[in-house]
Design an enzyme around this catalytic site. Structure first.
Site, PDB file in Angstrom:
ATOM      1  N   ASP A 167      -5.056  -5.246  11.594  1.00  0.00           N
ATOM      2  CA  ASP A 167      -6.102  -4.689  12.451  1.00  0.00           C
ATOM      3  C   ASP A 167      -5.629  -4.595  13.893  1.00  0.00           C
ATOM      4  OD1 ASP A 167      -7.647  -4.752  10.160  1.00  0.00           O
ATOM      5  OD2 ASP A 167      -8.722  -6.576  10.715  1.00  0.00           O
TER       6      ASP A 167
ATOM      7  N   GLU B 118       0.826  -1.208   0.000  1.00  0.00           N
ATOM      8  CA  GLU B 118       0.000   0.000   0.000  1.00  0.00           C
ATOM      9  C   GLU B 118       0.857   1.253   0.000  1.00  0.00           C
ATOM     10  OE1 GLU B 118      -3.667  -2.080   2.537  1.00  0.00           O
ATOM     11  OE2 GLU B 118      -2.090  -0.936   3.549  1.00  0.00           O
TER      12      GLU B 118
END
Length: 338
Positions: free
Chosen positions: A284, A210
């Protein structure tokens, strides 16, 4: 590893004082567990005899679940479909202790579901129900009002982007403005939206792939030493200039993470994982632990080491998993003794 066991205990104990809002794309992770002893006569694929089925909060909902299991209060803000999967997702979030009063039921978009079929301890196939249904203007308006009101009651905000349309400039502006007024930190776990304009954001946590996408660069093979990875460091320079975040954390999988505090040189935190069964949900746990640790008074290195250990707990489990405060302390204790 620099952080002491006593310092880790002090910081994690402070997690209980916090209330964190997670805004983002909600998903249901459905697992079908079974056994496979033969191939189908119809095609060269295993026949899985299902023994159990389980629904787990996924996407932004799993970030909220990590916040909760780490000891803090968790509020979720996002949209679900007006369907069976949406009702199941709402139920499993509530069973996980997540406050769901800021969840909007949308009539135009079905709930995103990611179903994994597991035979023994091996994932056989993943099936996604994930249509391209951007949220309607009225849904965004409602979410904006809810998110701003919820931010005023919280000690921190996490924006969790899975490219489903919830994390858009409008909602980002509203939430960051509300966080600024409240004087609380906000963190972003980005996906691929290079056009987002961010102001006064405390933490941004992309993974390596990313980071290259967001920097507009082709991804390269990683160098053995992340601090000497010239391509990665060029991407870091672009992202620092683009965002000016308080801390930029790039997760690197088996290499751990590269941490770039504003105005200071980057440093590398090697992976703490001993066994890796499944990487689902590791990012997460990192964003949840990072924000909680910083809010608890940790400096960026201690926060990064706590988050790295939380990821080490999660990847040692199978499926979309979480890390509890007790598991985090146990992991750190074992790591220091070894």
């Amino acid at each position: 590893m620099r952080i002491s066991l006593q310092r880790a205990k002090t910081l994690t104990a402070r997690f209980r004082r916090q209330k964190i809002l997670v805004l983002g794309d909600l998903m249901l992770d459905r697992y079908l567990y079974g056994t496979a002893h033969r191939l189908s006569p119809e095609a060269p694929v295993p026949v899985v005899r299902v023994r159990d089925e389980r629904g787990i909060p996924g996407g932004a909902a799993n970030v909220a679940r990590n916040v909760k299991t780490l000891g803090a209060q968790a509020l979720i803000c996002g949209a679900i479909g007006n369907d069976y999967d949406g009702r199941q997702l709402l139920k499993v979030m509530q069973e996980s202790g997540i406050n769901t009063e800021n969840v909007v039921v949308s009539g135009n978009a079905p709930t995103t579901v990611k179903m994994r079929v597991i035979a023994g301890h091996q994932q056989v196939v993943r099936v996604d129900w994930d249509g391209n249904h951007p949220p309607r203007a009225e849904t965004l308006e409602k979410l904006e009002r809810m998110a701003v009101a919820a931010t005023a009651k919280c000690s921190g905000v996490i924006l969790e982007d899975y490219s489903r349309g919830i994390i858009c400039q409008r909602l980002v502006n509203a939430v960051l403005d509300a966080a600024r007024r409240r004087k609380i930190p906000a963190a972003l776990d980005p996906k691929s939206n290079r056009d987002l304009v961010l102001k006064d954001i405390a933490v941004i946590k992309p993974n390596r792939k990313e980071a290259f996408i967001l920097a507009g660069m082709p991804e390269t093979e990683p160098a053995e030493n992340p601090l000497k990875d010239s391509a990665l460091l060029r991407a870091v320079g672009i992202l620092k200039k683009k965002w000016g975040a308080g801390i930029l954390v790039i997760t690197l999988g088996a290499q751990g993470m590269l941490v770039v505090p504003r105005g200071k040189p980057p440093f590398h935190v090697p992976t703490a994982a001993r066994e890796v069964f499944d990487i689902s949900g590791a990012g997460d746990s990192v964003i949840a632990a990072l924000l909680l640790a910083l809010n608890a008074g940790a400096d960026c290195r201690d926060a990064a080491e706590l988050a790295n250990c939380a990821a080490g707990v999660v990847v040692g489990k199978f499926g979309t998993a979480t890390c509890s405060g007790g598991e985090l302390m146990g992991f750190i204790k074992n790591l220091r003794h070894s």
